[in-house]
Design a protein around this motif. Structure first.
Motif, PDB file in Angstrom:
ATOM      1  N   MET A 542      46.976  38.159  41.776  1.00 13.05           N
ATOM      2  CA  MET A 542      47.237  36.830  41.730  1.00 13.05           C
ATOM      3  C   MET A 542      48.671  36.634  41.080  1.00 13.05           C
ATOM      4  O   MET A 542      48.828  36.988  40.028  1.00 13.05           O
ATOM      5  CB  MET A 542      46.090  36.176  40.825  1.00 13.05           C
ATOM      6  N   ALA A 543      49.492  35.935  41.946  1.00 14.40           N
ATOM      7  CA  ALA A 543      50.766  35.596  41.113  1.00 14.40           C
ATOM      8  C   ALA A 543      50.833  34.215  40.796  1.00 14.40           C
ATOM      9  O   ALA A 543      50.427  33.179  41.305  1.00 14.40           O
ATOM     10  CB  ALA A 543      51.949  35.802  42.250  1.00 14.40           C
ATOM     11  N   VAL A 544      51.369  34.011  39.383  1.00 11.63           N
ATOM     12  CA  VAL A 544      51.492  32.647  38.928  1.00 11.63           C
ATOM     13  C   VAL A 544      52.931  32.620  38.380  1.00 11.63           C
ATOM     14  O   VAL A 544      53.460  33.731  37.761  1.00 11.63           O
ATOM     15  CB  VAL A 544      50.267  32.679  37.714  1.00 11.63           C
ATOM     16  N   VAL A 574      47.168  40.909  38.019  1.00 12.21           N
ATOM     17  CA  VAL A 574      48.017  39.729  37.772  1.00 12.21           C
ATOM     18  C   VAL A 574      49.484  40.016  38.070  1.00 12.21           C
ATOM     19  O   VAL A 574      49.909  40.927  37.560  1.00 12.21           O
ATOM     20  CB  VAL A 574      47.963  39.044  36.411  1.00 12.21           C
ATOM     21  N   GLU A 575      50.508  39.282  38.620  1.00 11.86           N
ATOM     22  CA  GLU A 575      51.710  39.023  38.713  1.00 11.86           C
ATOM     23  C   GLU A 575      52.117  37.730  38.109  1.00 11.86           C
ATOM     24  O   GLU A 575      51.888  36.876  38.581  1.00 11.86           O
ATOM     25  CB  GLU A 575      52.380  39.124  40.326  1.00 11.86           C
ATOM     26  N   LEU A 576      53.298  38.031  37.332  1.00 14.37           N
ATOM     27  CA  LEU A 576      53.869  36.889  36.786  1.00 14.37           C
ATOM     28  C   LEU A 576      55.418  36.762  37.409  1.00 14.37           C
ATOM     29  O   LEU A 576      56.138  37.795  37.055  1.00 14.37           O
ATOM     30  CB  LEU A 576      54.155  37.092  35.305  1.00 14.37           C
ATOM     31  N   GLU A 577      55.745  35.643  37.924  1.00 14.87           N
ATOM     32  CA  GLU A 577      56.761  35.224  38.567  1.00 14.87           C
ATOM     33  C   GLU A 577      57.669  34.663  37.397  1.00 14.87           C
ATOM     34  O   GLU A 577      57.401  33.600  37.096  1.00 14.87           O
ATOM     35  CB  GLU A 577      56.436  34.564  39.722  1.00 14.87           C
ATOM     36  N   LEU A 600      51.132  45.083  28.170  1.00 18.50           N
ATOM     37  CA  LEU A 600      49.890  44.533  28.576  1.00 18.50           C
ATOM     38  C   LEU A 600      49.232  44.985  29.582  1.00 18.50           C
ATOM     39  O   LEU A 600      48.120  45.122  30.109  1.00 18.50           O
ATOM     40  CB  LEU A 600      50.137  42.931  28.419  1.00 18.50           C
ATOM     41  N   GLY A 601      49.954  45.349  30.798  1.00 14.52           N
ATOM     42  CA  GLY A 601      49.794  45.771  32.131  1.00 14.52           C
ATOM     43  C   GLY A 601      49.813  44.858  33.240  1.00 14.52           C
ATOM     44  O   GLY A 601      49.587  45.274  34.330  1.00 14.52           O
ATOM     45  N   VAL A 602      50.384  43.757  32.991  1.00 12.20           N
ATOM     46  CA  VAL A 602      50.684  42.606  34.213  1.00 12.20           C
ATOM     47  C   VAL A 602      52.017  43.382  34.924  1.00 12.20           C
ATOM     48  O   VAL A 602      52.952  43.928  34.429  1.00 12.20           O
ATOM     49  CB  VAL A 602      51.050  41.474  33.793  1.00 12.20           C
ATOM     50  N   ASP A 625      59.156  44.810  38.353  1.00 15.03           N
ATOM     51  CA  ASP A 625      58.357  45.555  39.364  1.00 15.03           C
ATOM     52  C   ASP A 625      58.591  44.811  40.806  1.00 15.03           C
ATOM     53  O   ASP A 625      58.532  45.731  41.783  1.00 15.03           O
ATOM     54  CB  ASP A 625      57.001  45.411  39.073  1.00 15.03           C
ATOM     55  N   ILE A 626      58.985  43.693  40.962  1.00 16.94           N
ATOM     56  CA  ILE A 626      58.996  43.153  42.185  1.00 16.94           C
ATOM     57  C   ILE A 626      60.302  42.094  42.365  1.00 16.94           C
ATOM     58  O   ILE A 626      60.297  41.607  41.201  1.00 16.94           O
ATOM     59  CB  ILE A 626      57.581  42.099  42.570  1.00 16.94           C
TER      60      ILE A 626
END
Length: 713
Positions: A542-544, A574-577, A600-602, A625-626
């Motif tokens: 899930m990306a937010v 989870v992915e944080l953008e 934290l691992g995100v 990472d992305i």
């Protein structure tokens, strides 16, 4: 016979290559200014090879120096330098290291020259130890240095006892000489201490950045600088003003040697000038710029806005009920009120903006560098709120409002006089509307201001009553299988209709509503991720998107961790953008927060990659990472060669840095095929699916194993 014919030709080609290399090497060695050599490591430094440069260097022909001749290099080396030179070379040979040594030689004509020799001991073709190196004539440089030393001795007395500071510096800001007076001016005990400590004039001395560059430009244009005034730091950090006079010192052949000049401390004179200027340009009561300085600031703002394409906002402020307070409490209380209002107005602005007092209870704000009216509106609301805070006067608490009129350059005028006139007209419109509000000069901007205020109120109500929805746009891999989704805020208001993110996100960011809005989106998205991943072997990610304001808040990491725990979602789902603007402020804080999120691992993604001028440095510095390639690098990739080249380079860069590369804005099959062929990992766009409600997303995941079919051709 037919198979053996080509071989001689190939051999001839190889032979030609060997001859060509030899010729190039020979040409290079024999045309160097100086002498390349190979010598035996014996008592005479017997030469076994010297380049043709030896004649210009020593006056001897090569054959006179080679082999066991009467003229050895030991003989050419100055008698007073031989022991020292041999000790340096012997030590280097024993240690197997390179050496550099400076000494004198005697030429064939009896002339003494200064040389520098660089070399190393190697094994020759018979495995014997020899010395190979290069010897260069530095007589001119040495002579120049000696000339400087002689000149220094001649003028030492004047230099040491002058009342003005005297200096010599290199172009790059290194002190070659400084006298005691200069040390005293700059706050050092001795000139030597000054020269040792103040090694970078440009960065360490001048208060205003770029002054050394101005110094260089004047020198280049005029050959000297006269009365060059600058504010500088003394050794203890205090500031003084100096005046410099300097010129270029050149050698016998016109070559640059150094800058030379004098320095005077003019702090007292500058302080007196500043007092006079301040009295002429500032209001005596509040210390704010007066009408004279205001005109100059407006002209500067107009020039800047013209150059950068931004708005310049001119705000005319008239205090409400000031006459009542001034008449009832007296002029002293009125003066205190004006000073407090001036302080509050200044606290609302940036250093590049201006608050001025025209007289009485009238103030003017000059607000620079706004590219949309919504940010101006947000600032005006803050100004009204700040003015409206209670104030203590004569032991009593008062509330003072204000009427604000706003004129924008270039819409409402192209000079200071016209802008002030129109801002004044708008201010009276604010008074007619009931005071304690602001009005723009144009009807259209007033309509926009009303709409923005209505939108903010509607957003607050929607947040209180869970009025925002979350839609999800799938992200697929190269097989079109859904591997994750991006959560996107959507809002349909009962009266305003569908309000796009391009309208409500900027308002949320400017008003601080972005924090509760993002929190609401995170809760909904994490809950959906938990439901979708309950029985999946390979979890969906899930990306937010995190806004810069929320990302840089103090407790963001613990806040996200708590939301993940409440939703029972593992962080690696989870992915944080994060957009590039996060990195353009406090980069050290950004690194700390990103590292905490990683712990934290995100996963962390840079959104809109390719739209910022320094994204490459961010990829190197920050633990991402992305990277999500912006749609501007995708649109047209299938038929525009330059777009394709840039997209190809961006993907290649991401892959070489071992980042997951996601392309957004994929709208047709040709774009998908091109990006997939270049190694893009994931894809997102209307070709695959628009952002859809949770129910439709669930249906997409259940059909055909979560693979989105390709369109029929």
């Amino acid at each position: 016979m037919s198979h053996s014919a080509p071989r001689p030709r190939r051999a001839n080609l190889l032979s030609t290559e060997v001859v060509d290399r030899s010729r190039v090497l020979d040409t290079l060695v024999h045309n160097l200014e100086g002498m390349a050599y190979r010598s035996l490591n014996d008592a005479y430094w017997t030469m076994v090879f010297v380049s043709q440069g030896c004649t210009a260097l020593t006056g001897y022909a090569p054959e006179q120096l080679l082999g066991k001749t009467d003229i050895s290099w030991e003989y050419i080396t100055h008698p007073e330098d031989r022991a020292r030179v041999r000790a340096v070379i012997s030590a280097a040979v024993e240690a197997g290291q390179r050496f550099t040594v400076q000494y004198r030689i005697s030429t064939a004509s009896g002339e003494t020259r200064f040389v520098v020799e660089r070399g190393i001991a190697v094994r020759d073709e018979q495995n014997a130890l020899v010395i190979e190196g290069f010897i260069e004539d530095i007589t001119l440089r040495q002579t120049t240095l000696e000339a400087l030393e002689h000149a220094e001795l001649r003028y030492r007395h004047i230099f040491e006892h002058a009342s003005e500071g005297i200096f010599q510096t290199t172009r790059d800001g290194q002190y070659l000489a400084a006298n005691p007076a200069l040390a005293r001016i700059y706050g050092y005990a001795t000139a030597q201490e000054l020269m040792t400590d103040l090694s970078d004039i440009d960065r360490r001395l001048y208060v205003k950045a770029g002054r050394r560059e101005v110094f260089h430009r004047l020198m280049k244009a005029q050959g000297q600088v006269l009365n060059f005034e600058s504010e500088v730091y003394r050794h203890d950090g205090t500031r003084i003003w100096i005046s410099e006079n300097a010129h270029i010192v050149r050698g016998p052949q016109g070559e640059f040697i150094c800058y030379e000049g004098t320095v005077q401390d003019i702090s007292e004179r500058r302080h007196y000038q500043e007092q006079l200027e301040r009295q002429a340009n500032h209001d005596l009561l509040t210390g704010l710029p007066n009408r004279v300085l205001l005109g100059d600031r407006i002209e500067q703002g107009i020039a800047r806005a013209t150059r950068l394409g931004y708005y310049l906002a001119l705000v005319f402020i008239d205090l409400d009920n000031f006459k009542f307070i001034n008449d009832s409490l007296g002029h002293a209380a009125g003066d205190e009120l004006l000073k407090e209002v001036g302080t509050r107005l200044a606290s609302c602005l940036r250093s590049s903006d201006t608050v001025a007092r025209l007289g009485g209870d009238e103030f003017v704000l000059v607000i620079n560098d706004h590219y949309r009216t919504s940010s101006v509106i947000s600032l005006l609301e803050r100004v009204l709120q700040e003015i409206g805070r209670p104030i203590q006067l004569s032991g009593r608490e008062f509330h003072v409002g204000a009427s604000l009129g706003v004129a924008l350059f270039p819409n409402d005028g192209d000079d200071a006089q016209l802008l002030l006139k129109h801002a004044d007209v708008a201010m009276y419109a604010a008074k007619d509307r009931g005071r304690n509000n602001f009005q723009f000069f144009t009807r259209e901007l007033n309509r926009m201001a009303d709409e923005r205020l209505n939108l903010e109120a509607a957003m607050r109500s929607a947040l209180e009553h869970d009025g925002f929805d979350v839609h999800y746009q799938p992200k697929v891999d190269h097989t079109r299988r859904i591997v994750g989704m991006e959560a996107l805020a959507r809002w349909k208001h009962p009266e305003l209709g569908t309000v796009g993110p391009d309208r409500f996100i900027p308002v949320a960011e400017e008003t601080g509503l972005i924090v509760p809005l993002t929190t609401a989106i995170l809760r909904r998205a994490f809950a959906a991720a938990h439901r979708w991943n309950l029985h999946r072997e390979v979890p969906l990610r899930m990306a937010v998107n995190l806004s810069p304001q929320l990302f840089l808040s103090d407790d963001i990491v613990s806040h996200v961790a708590n939301l993940l725990r409440d939703a029972d979602v593992p962080p690696n789902h989870v992915e944080l953008e994060i957009t590039e603007s996060v990195f353009m402020g406090d980069s050290e804080r950004a690194v700390t927060l990103l590292s905490a999120f990683k712990a934290l691992g995100v996963s962390l993604a840079m959104d809109d990659f390719g739209t910022g001028y320094s994204s490459l440095s961010y990829l190197r510095r920050f633990p991402l990472d992305i990277i999500k390639i912006d749609r501007s690098l995708v649109t047209g990739v299938e038929h525009e060669q330059e777009v394709a080249m840039i997209a190809r380079a961006a993907i290649s860069l991401g892959k070489s840095l071992r980042k997951t590369v996601v392309a957004e804005g994929v709208e047709n099959q040709e774009q998908f095929d091109f990006l997939r062929s270049q190694g893009c990992d994931e894809f997102q766009g209307y070709l695959l699916s628009r952002a859809v409600p949770e129910g439709e997303m669930t249906q997409l995941l259940s059909v055909a194993g979560g693979v989105i079919p390709a369109p029929l051709l």
